[in-house]
Design a protein around this motif. Sequence first.
Motif, PDB file in Angstrom:
ATOM      1  N   SER A   8       0.834  -1.212   0.000  1.00  0.00           N
ATOM      2  CA  SER A   8       0.000   0.000   0.000  1.00  0.00           C
ATOM      3  C   SER A   8       0.862   1.254   0.000  1.00  0.00           C
ATOM      4  CB  SER A   8      -0.904   0.031   1.232  1.00  0.00           C
ATOM      5  OG  SER A   8      -0.201   0.577   2.334  1.00  0.00           O
TER       6      SER A   8
ATOM      7  N   SER B   8       5.383   4.971  11.071  1.00  0.00           N
ATOM      8  CA  SER B   8       6.205   6.123  11.461  1.00  0.00           C
ATOM      9  C   SER B   8       5.295   7.176  12.082  1.00  0.00           C
ATOM     10  CB  SER B   8       6.951   6.715  10.254  1.00  0.00           C
ATOM     11  OG  SER B   8       6.027   7.271   9.344  1.00  0.00           O
TER      12      SER B   8
ATOM     13  N   ARG C  10      10.598   5.189   9.372  1.00  0.00           N
ATOM     14  CA  ARG C  10       9.667   4.123   9.708  1.00  0.00           C
ATOM     15  C   ARG C  10      10.351   2.885  10.258  1.00  0.00           C
ATOM     16  NH1 ARG C  10      10.424   3.047   4.009  1.00  0.00           N
ATOM     17  NH2 ARG C  10      10.622   0.818   3.638  1.00  0.00           N
TER      18      ARG C  10
END
Length: 480
Positions: A156, A199, A211
Amino acid sequence: MSWEVVIGLEVHAQLATRSKIFSGAATAYGAAPNTQACSVDLGLPGVLPVLNQEAVRMAAKFGLAIGASVSPRSVFARKNYFYPDLPKGYQISQYELPVVSEGTLLIELEDGTEKVIGVTRAHLEEDAGKSLHEDFQGYTGIDLNRAGTPLLEIVSEPDMRSAKEAIAYMKKLHSLVQYLEICDGNMQEGSFRCDANVSVRRVGAAEYGTRAEIKNLNSFRFVERAINFEVERQIELIESGGKVVQETRLYDAEKNETRSMRTKEEANDYRYFPDPDLLPLVVEADFLQQVKAELPELPDDKRQRFMTQYGLSKYDASVLTASRELADYFEEVVQSSECEAKLCANWVMGDLAALLNKNDLEITESPVTAAHLAKMIRRIADNTISGKIAKDVFEAMWAGEHDGDADGIIEAKGLKQVTDTGAIEKLVDEVIAANPGQVEAYRGGKDKLFGFFVGQVMKVSKGKANPAQVNDLLKKKLDA
Ligand code: ADP
Ligand code: MG
């Protein structure tokens, strides 16, 4: 200072092909260790991989379902790393040119708001084997049955802003791959699992924060908890002057915490290069057209149809279309009962769902068939039984009495509703005669007592008097 959470998910869906992505070995789950790994899966010298067309068809189906582009030409690459469960020393994956790119998924949040999440790409790859640490003291066992199992990795965009959104996205994907019949969705067996990239950044910041990637989460609950823990950890770390490092972390469900596994490797650590054993994957227009023609009705379309065709609310339609099987069950109830859809929806989402839930059963395992439930609902609609008595009938059906036949149960238990006006009038008169004090109070203006009288009449009729008639008769007599 407030923080914004940023999440991107990488979901691995195991494709439901019968054989592996590059070999003819079976993919069935649960076989004795190393009985389903052939020379190709083991990477023995001289063997060649042959791509499984069914895996490509499934990836294309997924691509079309999320409005993505299915690449006419994509490339398999070798991702090189060492691990005992990876005998070849590399995993065949796709890197620069994935088969599916740039799609979207619509998610719905608990408060009813909708959000579009970007799907960057979905690529085909093979799974690795499994290391078994528990069975052998002082040793690790290697089971290569899973090696070469086809996976679709669905990546994603970093579009999610809370654990709740991440779960909604993951659930939607989970439902979609099952609608498409490309993945069995079994999370316990690892057929559907996810890595969560998390993150945080200060609200209003232009750049994303660094992240951490939490690996291999195999339940919705773990995803939610792992993200929430990780968000807290990162915020505390930054607020106390520290810096988040880009790394891979592991979620420990028992301790409910994430721990560092290793610092994040860069793509160049994997020395990706096109696999010289495999030709580029070419998806022809004809093939794609054929896949498109075979697509089932998609969840969002079904939901819309349930709203327009059956007049259901968005909420009801969402619940009933969460899985294809549930939607089919509901439609069968409506069609075979010929009753109002809302009444059918209430039974499927209410009493049936509650008992399924309590007994941890899927809709496909329901002891009450759609045809049987339909028959019972028809008896409510034609006034043979009241909605209240129907609950008893339903429980008897669930328990398998009279083979789940509502009429048989109603007959045997004498549950038929009393609709004979004379008989109900007699009960009403009895109740009025037995409660002179309440009658006086009611007639003196205490309207609320009306419910008391209804309750009494229903009680003496053992719940069998037709409630509408009881209401009418009581009104007539009390207000006389
Ligand atoms: P890699 O290949 O190293 O895993 P990618 O760039 O392909 O890295 O990203 C992997 C996932 O991480 C994607 O789902 C993406 O949305 C997500 N992601 C990227 N940057 C961030 C970020 N700063 N915070 C949260 N998620 C991120
Ligand atoms: Mg990754």
